[in-house]
Write a protein that holds these residues in place. Sequence first.
Motif, PDB file in Angstrom:
ATOM      1  N   ASP A  82       0.853  -1.184   0.000  1.00 16.69           N
ATOM      2  CA  ASP A  82       0.000   0.000   0.000  1.00 16.69           C
ATOM      3  C   ASP A  82       0.891   1.236   0.000  1.00 16.69           C
ATOM      4  OD1 ASP A  82       0.523   0.810   2.900  1.00 16.69           O
ATOM      5  OD2 ASP A  82      -0.352  -1.171   3.213  1.00 16.69           O
ATOM      6  N   SER A  83       0.286   2.401   0.200  1.00 20.31           N
ATOM      7  CA  SER A  83       0.999   3.661  -0.010  1.00 20.31           C
ATOM      8  C   SER A  83       1.824   4.125   1.191  1.00 20.31           C
ATOM      9  CB  SER A  83       0.001   4.765  -0.376  1.00 20.31           C
ATOM     10  OG  SER A  83      -0.923   4.970   0.689  1.00 20.31           O
ATOM     11  N   PHE A  84       1.938   3.318   2.250  1.00 22.36           N
ATOM     12  CA  PHE A  84       2.696   3.741   3.430  1.00 22.36           C
ATOM     13  C   PHE A  84       4.109   4.164   3.033  1.00 22.36           C
ATOM     14  CE2 PHE A  84       5.369   2.327   7.188  1.00 22.36           C
ATOM     15  CZ  PHE A  84       5.111   3.473   7.928  1.00 22.36           C
ATOM     16  N   ALA A  85       4.548   5.303   3.584  1.00 23.15           N
ATOM     17  CA  ALA A  85       5.843   5.877   3.215  1.00 23.15           C
ATOM     18  C   ALA A  85       7.016   4.977   3.575  1.00 23.15           C
ATOM     19  CB  ALA A  85       6.010   7.243   3.878  1.00 23.15           C
ATOM     20  N   GLY A  86       6.833   4.078   4.541  1.00 22.05           N
ATOM     21  CA  GLY A  86       7.912   3.174   4.919  1.00 22.05           C
ATOM     22  C   GLY A  86       8.336   2.239   3.799  1.00 22.05           C
ATOM     23  N   TYR A  87       7.457   2.079   2.805  1.00 23.14           N
ATOM     24  CA  TYR A  87       7.761   1.196   1.689  1.00 23.14           C
ATOM     25  C   TYR A  87       8.374   1.943   0.505  1.00 23.14           C
ATOM     26  CZ  TYR A  87       4.259  -1.445   4.372  1.00 23.14           C
ATOM     27  OH  TYR A  87       3.546  -2.061   5.366  1.00 23.14           O
ATOM     28  N   ALA A  88       8.745   3.203   0.713  1.00 28.82           N
ATOM     29  CA  ALA A  88       9.243   4.036  -0.385  1.00 28.82           C
ATOM     30  C   ALA A  88      10.497   3.451  -1.019  1.00 28.82           C
ATOM     31  CB  ALA A  88       9.515   5.452   0.121  1.00 28.82           C
ATOM     32  N   VAL A  89      11.370   2.851  -0.219  1.00 27.07           N
ATOM     33  CA  VAL A  89      12.612   2.285  -0.766  1.00 27.07           C
ATOM     34  C   VAL A  89      12.287   1.157  -1.745  1.00 27.07           C
ATOM     35  CG1 VAL A  89      14.770   1.084  -0.224  1.00 27.07           C
ATOM     36  CG2 VAL A  89      13.955   2.925   1.274  1.00 27.07           C
ATOM     37  N   VAL A  90      11.281   0.332  -1.425  1.00 20.87           N
ATOM     38  CA  VAL A  90      10.916  -0.789  -2.279  1.00 20.87           C
ATOM     39  C   VAL A  90      10.453  -0.289  -3.650  1.00 20.87           C
ATOM     40  CG1 VAL A  90       9.533  -2.893  -2.439  1.00 20.87           C
ATOM     41  CG2 VAL A  90      10.149  -1.997  -0.194  1.00 20.87           C
ATOM     42  N   ALA A 138      18.330  -7.890 -14.937  1.00 26.08           N
ATOM     43  CA  ALA A 138      17.123  -7.938 -15.775  1.00 26.08           C
ATOM     44  C   ALA A 138      15.903  -8.420 -14.995  1.00 26.08           C
ATOM     45  CB  ALA A 138      17.359  -8.818 -17.000  1.00 26.08           C
ATOM     46  N   THR A 139      15.809  -8.012 -13.729  1.00 24.12           N
ATOM     47  CA  THR A 139      14.646  -8.352 -12.916  1.00 24.12           C
ATOM     48  C   THR A 139      13.723  -7.138 -12.853  1.00 24.12           C
ATOM     49  OG1 THR A 139      15.921  -9.887 -11.557  1.00 24.12           O
ATOM     50  CG2 THR A 139      13.864  -9.069 -10.627  1.00 24.12           C
ATOM     51  N   ARG A 140      12.455  -7.340 -13.131  1.00 23.12           N
ATOM     52  CA  ARG A 140      11.494  -6.248 -13.095  1.00 23.12           C
ATOM     53  C   ARG A 140      10.508  -6.447 -11.950  1.00 23.12           C
ATOM     54  NH1 ARG A 140       7.812  -5.025 -18.275  1.00 23.12           N
ATOM     55  NH2 ARG A 140       6.975  -7.064 -17.655  1.00 23.12           N
ATOM     56  N   LEU A 141      10.233  -5.380 -11.220  1.00 28.76           N
ATOM     57  CA  LEU A 141       9.318  -5.443 -10.080  1.00 28.76           C
ATOM     58  C   LEU A 141       7.994  -4.800 -10.479  1.00 28.76           C
ATOM     59  CD1 LEU A 141      10.160  -4.611  -6.395  1.00 28.76           C
ATOM     60  CD2 LEU A 141       8.243  -3.475  -7.483  1.00 28.76           C
ATOM     61  N   LYS A 142       6.900  -5.507 -10.237  1.00 29.64           N
ATOM     62  CA  LYS A 142       5.563  -4.957 -10.479  1.00 29.64           C
ATOM     63  C   LYS A 142       4.884  -4.711  -9.142  1.00 29.64           C
ATOM     64  CE  LYS A 142       1.086  -5.890 -12.637  1.00 29.64           C
ATOM     65  NZ  LYS A 142       0.248  -6.888 -13.351  1.00 29.64           N
ATOM     66  N   TRP A 143       4.609  -3.443  -8.853  1.00 30.63           N
ATOM     67  CA  TRP A 143       3.983  -3.064  -7.578  1.00 30.63           C
ATOM     68  C   TRP A 143       2.467  -3.109  -7.730  1.00 30.63           C
ATOM     69  CZ3 TRP A 143       5.567  -2.305  -2.695  1.00 30.63           C
ATOM     70  CH2 TRP A 143       4.699  -1.656  -1.814  1.00 30.63           C
ATOM     71  N   VAL A 144       1.781  -3.819  -6.810  1.00 32.95           N
ATOM     72  CA  VAL A 144       0.324  -3.914  -6.806  1.00 32.95           C
ATOM     73  C   VAL A 144      -0.195  -3.269  -5.529  1.00 32.95           C
ATOM     74  CG1 VAL A 144      -1.666  -5.457  -6.874  1.00 32.95           C
ATOM     75  CG2 VAL A 144       0.417  -6.059  -8.132  1.00 32.95           C
ATOM     76  N   ASP A 145      -0.900  -2.137  -5.646  1.00 30.70           N
ATOM     77  CA  ASP A 145      -1.417  -1.413  -4.483  1.00 30.70           C
ATOM     78  C   ASP A 145      -2.815  -1.924  -4.150  1.00 30.70           C
ATOM     79  OD1 ASP A 145      -2.406   0.452  -2.615  1.00 30.70           O
ATOM     80  OD2 ASP A 145      -1.140   2.033  -3.442  1.00 30.70           O
ATOM     81  N   ASP A 146      -2.961  -2.514  -2.940  1.00 26.40           N
ATOM     82  CA  ASP A 146      -4.260  -3.050  -2.530  1.00 26.40           C
ATOM     83  C   ASP A 146      -4.980  -2.139  -1.547  1.00 26.40           C
ATOM     84  OD1 ASP A 146      -2.919  -3.444  -0.092  1.00 26.40           O
ATOM     85  OD2 ASP A 146      -2.499  -5.541  -0.525  1.00 26.40           O
ATOM     86  N   ALA A 147      -4.482  -0.896  -1.388  1.00 23.34           N
ATOM     87  CA  ALA A 147      -5.127   0.117  -0.535  1.00 23.34           C
ATOM     88  C   ALA A 147      -5.272  -0.337   0.917  1.00 23.34           C
ATOM     89  CB  ALA A 147      -6.485   0.515  -1.109  1.00 23.34           C
ATOM     90  N   GLY A 148      -4.342  -1.147   1.380  1.00 21.01           N
ATOM     91  CA  GLY A 148      -4.356  -1.556   2.781  1.00 21.01           C
ATOM     92  C   GLY A 148      -5.285  -2.725   3.078  1.00 21.01           C
ATOM     93  N   ASP A 149      -5.684  -3.484   2.070  1.00 14.02           N
ATOM     94  CA  ASP A 149      -6.521  -4.663   2.288  1.00 14.02           C
ATOM     95  C   ASP A 149      -5.596  -5.840   2.609  1.00 14.02           C
ATOM     96  OD1 ASP A 149      -8.222  -6.849   2.229  1.00 14.02           O
ATOM     97  OD2 ASP A 149      -9.390  -6.094   0.535  1.00 14.02           O
TER      98      ASP A 149
END
Length: 378
Positions: free
Chosen positions: A4-12, A25-36
């Motif tokens: 989710d959008s918590f600032a503690g995850y900003a580094v990730v 060649a590793t790609r990260l896909k971020w999925v925001d679940d809005a804290g669910d």
Amino acid sequence: ICGDSFAGYAVVRSAEMKRELGTRATRLKWVDDAGDYTARTKALGDGGCDVAVHTIDADLVTGVALGAFPASIIFVIDESRGADGVVAYKAAVPNVQALNQSGVKIVATPNSPSETLARQMIAGMLPNLVNETWLEEAEGAEASYKALTRGSPSDRKAYVLWEPWLSKALEVDGVHRIYDSAATSGAIVDVMVVSRGYLTSHTDEMVFFSEAYFRSLWHYASQPTGMVDLVIADAREQGSELTSDQAKATVDGIVWRTTLENYAPMGLTPRYEARGIPTMEDMISGISRFLVRTGKLDKNPVEGREHELYYDAILRQMQSTRFHPGGQEEIRGSSELPALDSSAWDALTVVGNLDAKSIVFKRNSSELSPEGNRDVRE
């Protein structure tokens, strides 16, 4: 990776993390679940995400609800020391104690750190709420913020948020902070978790991922304004604007755990070198205690088996290969409370009454009763 959008995850989510991963060649896909958090745990179990940012409390609660713990903790991301907080309109709620009555509502995101912080506050200071239906659900910190702005200053109601929405809430006229995660230790702890199946088949990849994360953390933390600049940029990416003051308040409320500070919770550092950083077992059992006391859990679901929730081999391998993120790290342990001068004593204000059990002695004796011995141990 789910989060989710918590600032503690900003580094990730950072550009540096993407650059580090790109070297292989590793790609990260971020999925925001809005804290669910329940959906997040389900996704870890059914393959919807391979990796997730989580909190220890959410791992426990959602695991019990779903009847399984589909992921393993591989390292600690951060500990909230003020980045999660409880706010209210001062006119109706001057302090925590004002909430200690029937009919009070606390707006929080269910099965999240915000509900956990509320329960920790209730367990310690609000006995009249222990058996009350006090939770008013909100879908994420932004939703709690919007409920606050729509609320009335005369409502006896509190709102639990995390950064950056906590800083925004404190700028609303008449709103003040009554409690936050700086009042405790080892309660709101963010961790990186990996699906057990994915971890088994991609162990080397997760070592690379972990090293990339800690190099990225070092990249920002070693610059004078690196973390503040990162939090501002990250908030913009999440669709929110932060001022420099709001970003600084956010950074001040989060302790991002370094590589060395992660060896201690996993038991890879001797106790005398850990500087008071608790082990993973201690954090899991401590969090379970107040979740049980406030009725969120019937019991600690992994009592005596806390080690089953985490996997130390990733950090153990990094330690054995003498992994270094880029510069000299130090272990920041538990700090001592500063002495107060007379003016500081005069400035103290009431927060609330601690709900402490009476310690029972045997009749006409200086010896503790069996119940008294138990309560002292607790």
